[in-house]
Design a protein around this motif. Structure first.
Motif, PDB file in Angstrom:
ATOM      1  N   ARG A 118       0.791  -1.270  -0.132  1.00 25.67           N
ATOM      2  CA  ARG A 118      -0.039   0.073   0.050  1.00 25.67           C
ATOM      3  C   ARG A 118       0.704   1.332   0.035  1.00 25.67           C
ATOM      4  O   ARG A 118       0.666   2.169  -0.629  1.00 25.67           O
ATOM      5  N   ILE A 119       2.034   1.148   0.725  1.00 24.08           N
ATOM      6  CA  ILE A 119       2.650   2.543   0.934  1.00 24.08           C
ATOM      7  C   ILE A 119       3.517   2.825  -0.503  1.00 24.08           C
ATOM      8  O   ILE A 119       3.797   3.658  -0.958  1.00 24.08           O
ATOM      9  N   LYS A 120       3.968   1.467  -1.287  1.00 26.48           N
ATOM     10  CA  LYS A 120       4.358   1.689  -2.814  1.00 26.48           C
ATOM     11  C   LYS A 120       3.563   2.130  -3.552  1.00 26.48           C
ATOM     12  O   LYS A 120       3.669   3.275  -4.388  1.00 26.48           O
ATOM     13  N   PHE A 121       2.201   1.721  -3.478  1.00 24.57           N
ATOM     14  CA  PHE A 121       0.995   2.385  -4.378  1.00 24.57           C
ATOM     15  C   PHE A 121       0.908   3.936  -3.826  1.00 24.57           C
ATOM     16  O   PHE A 121       0.705   4.699  -4.975  1.00 24.57           O
ATOM     17  N   MET A 122       0.863   4.227  -2.760  1.00 21.45           N
ATOM     18  CA  MET A 122       0.659   5.665  -2.172  1.00 21.45           C
ATOM     19  C   MET A 122       1.896   6.600  -2.920  1.00 21.45           C
ATOM     20  O   MET A 122       1.483   7.725  -3.058  1.00 21.45           O
ATOM     21  N   THR A 123       3.035   5.902  -2.784  1.00 17.88           N
ATOM     22  CA  THR A 123       4.155   6.623  -2.933  1.00 17.88           C
ATOM     23  C   THR A 123       3.891   6.942  -4.700  1.00 17.88           C
ATOM     24  O   THR A 123       4.290   8.183  -5.064  1.00 17.88           O
ATOM     25  N   GLU A 124       3.630   5.907  -5.471  1.00 18.23           N
ATOM     26  CA  GLU A 124       3.568   6.300  -6.899  1.00 18.23           C
ATOM     27  C   GLU A 124       2.619   7.023  -7.148  1.00 18.23           C
ATOM     28  O   GLU A 124       2.582   8.028  -7.952  1.00 18.23           O
ATOM     29  N   ALA A 125       1.396   6.923  -6.342  1.00 16.64           N
ATOM     30  CA  ALA A 125       0.220   7.946  -6.544  1.00 16.64           C
ATOM     31  C   ALA A 125       0.570   9.241  -6.324  1.00 16.64           C
ATOM     32  O   ALA A 125       0.237  10.234  -7.147  1.00 16.64           O
ATOM     33  N   MET A 126       1.132   9.429  -5.258  1.00 16.26           N
ATOM     34  CA  MET A 126       1.873  10.879  -4.872  1.00 16.26           C
ATOM     35  C   MET A 126       2.822  11.487  -5.879  1.00 16.26           C
ATOM     36  O   MET A 126       2.491  12.555  -6.375  1.00 16.26           O
ATOM     37  N   ASN A 127       3.684  10.609  -6.452  1.00 17.14           N
ATOM     38  CA  ASN A 127       4.335  11.219  -7.314  1.00 17.14           C
ATOM     39  C   ASN A 127       3.883  11.621  -8.802  1.00 17.14           C
ATOM     40  O   ASN A 127       4.236  12.688  -9.336  1.00 17.14           O
ATOM     41  N   GLY A 128       2.870  10.927  -9.057  1.00 16.15           N
ATOM     42  CA  GLY A 128       2.135  11.104 -10.236  1.00 16.15           C
ATOM     43  C   GLY A 128       1.079  12.233 -10.152  1.00 16.15           C
ATOM     44  O   GLY A 128       0.937  13.178 -11.190  1.00 16.15           O
ATOM     45  N   ARG A 129       0.840  12.646  -8.845  1.00 20.06           N
ATOM     46  CA  ARG A 129      -0.081  13.919  -8.700  1.00 20.06           C
ATOM     47  C   ARG A 129       0.748  15.175  -8.579  1.00 20.06           C
ATOM     48  O   ARG A 129       0.482  15.847  -9.230  1.00 20.06           O
ATOM     49  N   PHE A 130       2.021  14.803  -8.232  1.00 22.34           N
ATOM     50  CA  PHE A 130       2.888  16.091  -7.991  1.00 22.34           C
ATOM     51  C   PHE A 130       3.206  16.518  -9.481  1.00 22.34           C
ATOM     52  O   PHE A 130       3.196  17.580  -9.831  1.00 22.34           O
ATOM     53  N   ALA A 131       3.351  15.372 -10.557  1.00 25.20           N
ATOM     54  CA  ALA A 131       3.700  15.712 -11.791  1.00 25.20           C
ATOM     55  C   ALA A 131       2.458  16.342 -12.444  1.00 25.20           C
ATOM     56  O   ALA A 131       2.449  17.540 -13.207  1.00 25.20           O
ATOM     57  N   ALA A 132       1.294  15.913 -12.096  1.00 26.85           N
ATOM     58  CA  ALA A 132       0.072  16.258 -12.785  1.00 26.85           C
ATOM     59  C   ALA A 132      -0.263  17.845 -12.605  1.00 26.85           C
ATOM     60  O   ALA A 132      -0.602  18.522 -13.239  1.00 26.85           O
ATOM     61  N   TYR A 133      -0.107  18.028 -11.241  1.00 26.95           N
ATOM     62  CA  TYR A 133      -0.528  19.392 -10.813  1.00 26.95           C
ATOM     63  C   TYR A 133       0.771  20.372 -11.060  1.00 26.95           C
ATOM     64  O   TYR A 133       0.429  21.520 -11.554  1.00 26.95           O
ATOM     65  N   ASP A 134       1.846  20.039 -11.217  1.00 29.26           N
ATOM     66  CA  ASP A 134       2.821  20.843 -11.787  1.00 29.26           C
ATOM     67  C   ASP A 134       2.697  21.386 -13.213  1.00 29.26           C
ATOM     68  O   ASP A 134       2.875  22.265 -13.619  1.00 29.26           O
ATOM     69  N   ALA A 135       2.380  20.313 -14.030  1.00 28.08           N
ATOM     70  CA  ALA A 135       2.052  20.600 -15.239  1.00 28.08           C
ATOM     71  C   ALA A 135       0.771  21.463 -15.462  1.00 28.08           C
ATOM     72  O   ALA A 135       0.528  22.374 -16.308  1.00 28.08           O
ATOM     73  N   GLY A 136      -0.195  21.182 -14.454  1.00 28.98           N
ATOM     74  CA  GLY A 136      -1.468  21.953 -14.709  1.00 28.98           C
ATOM     75  C   GLY A 136      -1.281  23.241 -14.448  1.00 28.98           C
ATOM     76  O   GLY A 136      -1.644  24.209 -14.969  1.00 28.98           O
ATOM     77  N   ALA A 138       1.449  25.022 -14.787  1.00 30.39           N
ATOM     78  CA  ALA A 138       2.312  25.686 -16.034  1.00 30.39           C
ATOM     79  C   ALA A 138       1.690  25.588 -17.239  1.00 30.39           C
ATOM     80  O   ALA A 138       2.050  26.284 -18.217  1.00 30.39           O
ATOM     81  N   GLY A 139       0.505  25.081 -17.492  1.00 29.73           N
ATOM     82  CA  GLY A 139      -0.205  24.870 -18.605  1.00 29.73           C
ATOM     83  C   GLY A 139      -1.077  25.754 -19.142  1.00 29.73           C
ATOM     84  O   GLY A 139      -0.942  26.943 -18.328  1.00 29.73           O
ATOM     85  N   GLY A 140      -2.171  25.514 -19.827  1.00 27.97           N
ATOM     86  CA  GLY A 140      -3.110  26.376 -20.138  1.00 27.97           C
ATOM     87  C   GLY A 140      -3.995  26.594 -19.272  1.00 27.97           C
ATOM     88  O   GLY A 140      -4.182  25.957 -18.238  1.00 27.97           O
ATOM     89  N   PRO A 141      -5.224  27.632 -19.447  1.00 24.32           N
ATOM     90  CA  PRO A 141      -5.959  27.952 -18.553  1.00 24.32           C
ATOM     91  C   PRO A 141      -6.983  26.796 -17.950  1.00 24.32           C
ATOM     92  O   PRO A 141      -7.488  26.951 -16.713  1.00 24.32           O
ATOM     93  N   ASN A 142      -7.273  25.438 -18.461  1.00 24.31           N
ATOM     94  CA  ASN A 142      -7.845  24.597 -18.117  1.00 24.31           C
ATOM     95  C   ASN A 142      -7.096  23.440 -17.747  1.00 24.31           C
ATOM     96  O   ASN A 142      -7.560  22.289 -17.254  1.00 24.31           O
ATOM     97  N   GLU A 143      -5.796  23.398 -17.591  1.00 22.08           N
ATOM     98  CA  GLU A 143      -4.767  22.122 -17.629  1.00 22.08           C
ATOM     99  C   GLU A 143      -4.755  21.779 -15.912  1.00 22.08           C
ATOM    100  O   GLU A 143      -5.087  20.653 -15.824  1.00 22.08           O
ATOM    101  N   LEU A 144      -5.070  22.813 -15.110  1.00 22.46           N
ATOM    102  CA  LEU A 144      -5.079  22.533 -13.862  1.00 22.46           C
ATOM    103  C   LEU A 144      -6.439  21.968 -13.422  1.00 22.46           C
ATOM    104  O   LEU A 144      -6.389  20.970 -12.464  1.00 22.46           O
ATOM    105  N   GLU A 145      -7.589  22.364 -14.073  1.00 19.92           N
ATOM    106  CA  GLU A 145      -8.861  21.873 -13.771  1.00 19.92           C
ATOM    107  C   GLU A 145      -8.943  20.477 -14.118  1.00 19.92           C
ATOM    108  O   GLU A 145      -9.563  19.407 -13.385  1.00 19.92           O
ATOM    109  N   LEU A 146      -8.358  19.962 -15.094  1.00 23.12           N
ATOM    110  CA  LEU A 146      -8.315  18.701 -15.701  1.00 23.12           C
ATOM    111  C   LEU A 146      -7.529  17.807 -14.690  1.00 23.12           C
ATOM    112  O   LEU A 146      -7.823  16.708 -14.584  1.00 23.12           O
TER     113      LEU A 146
END
Length: 202
Positions: A118-136, A138-146
């Motif tokens: 479970r901790i491994k899954f949470m670590t991977e999930a956390m890292n994926g969210r960090f990357a998604a929010y960072d891109a959001g 930095a991206g266009g007006p709707n990227e963060l919402e997505l």
């Protein structure tokens, strides 16, 4: 030539004591204290009722994990690139956070092998969210919402106004943390926006 000050037996000069205190306050133990303060502030903010009552974040284990992940991202984003000590504090907060996750998973009844998975899954999930929010951000007006819709609201379907409020909250919190001196954060003091629990109008 002036004589050196005599040091009484069993006593250290004040300059040496000062250096020892300074070293203690900047060492691993001090970072642990700072990390605990920042993590406590972060989790307290993530549990504010308006996110669940007004913004539609699921009031569940998944929803609370998502809110902690979101605020962790915002804090780490502020500390990123601010030097070695800031990086060490960010790592200490990360370690405290996952120590808390580990304890929470065990409280839910998971055995040792299950905890690791479970901790491994949470670590991977956390890292994926960090990357998604960072891109959001930095991206266009709707990227963060997505990004928020896919992750924060991954187990539910938010209304458009709820998604808009959360996206604006993230942007304003990011700007607010950027305006806070790094030295303040390095003392374990971070300020997140606060609003009336019954509403979140940004």
């Amino acid at each position: 030539m002036a004589a050196s000050p005599r040091v009484e037996e069993g006593k250290l000069p004040m300059t040496v004591i000062g250096k020892l205190i300074d070293r203690m306050l900047s060492g691993p133990d001090r970072r642990e204290v700072i990390a605990q303060r920042l993590y406590s502030t972060m989790t307290t903010q993530s549990r504010r009722p308006e996110f669940y009552l007004s913004c539609g974040v699921p009031d569940s284990v998944d929803g609370r994990f998502e809110m902690v992940a979101l605020h962790a991202f915002l804090l780490f984003r502020r500390l990123k690139g601010q030097g070695e000590k800031a990086g060490a504090v960010a790592q200490a907060v990360y370690d405290v956070m996952f120590g808390d996750f580990d304890a929470s998973v065990r409280e839910l009844g998971a055995q040792d092998l299950g905890v690791g998975r479970r901790i491994k899954f949470m670590t991977e999930a956390m890292n994926g969210r960090f990357a998604a929010y960072d891109a959001g951000l930095a991206g266009g007006p709707n990227e963060l919402e997505l990004a928020l819709k896919r992750n924060l609201y991954g187990t539910t379907e938010p209304h458009d106004d709820q998604l808009k409020r959360m996206a604006e909250y993230v942007r304003q919190t990011d700007a607010g943390l950027a305006a806070q001196p790094v030295d303040q954060l390095m003392r374990g003091v971070a300020h997140f926006p606060t609003r009336d629990p019954e509403r979140l109008d940004y």
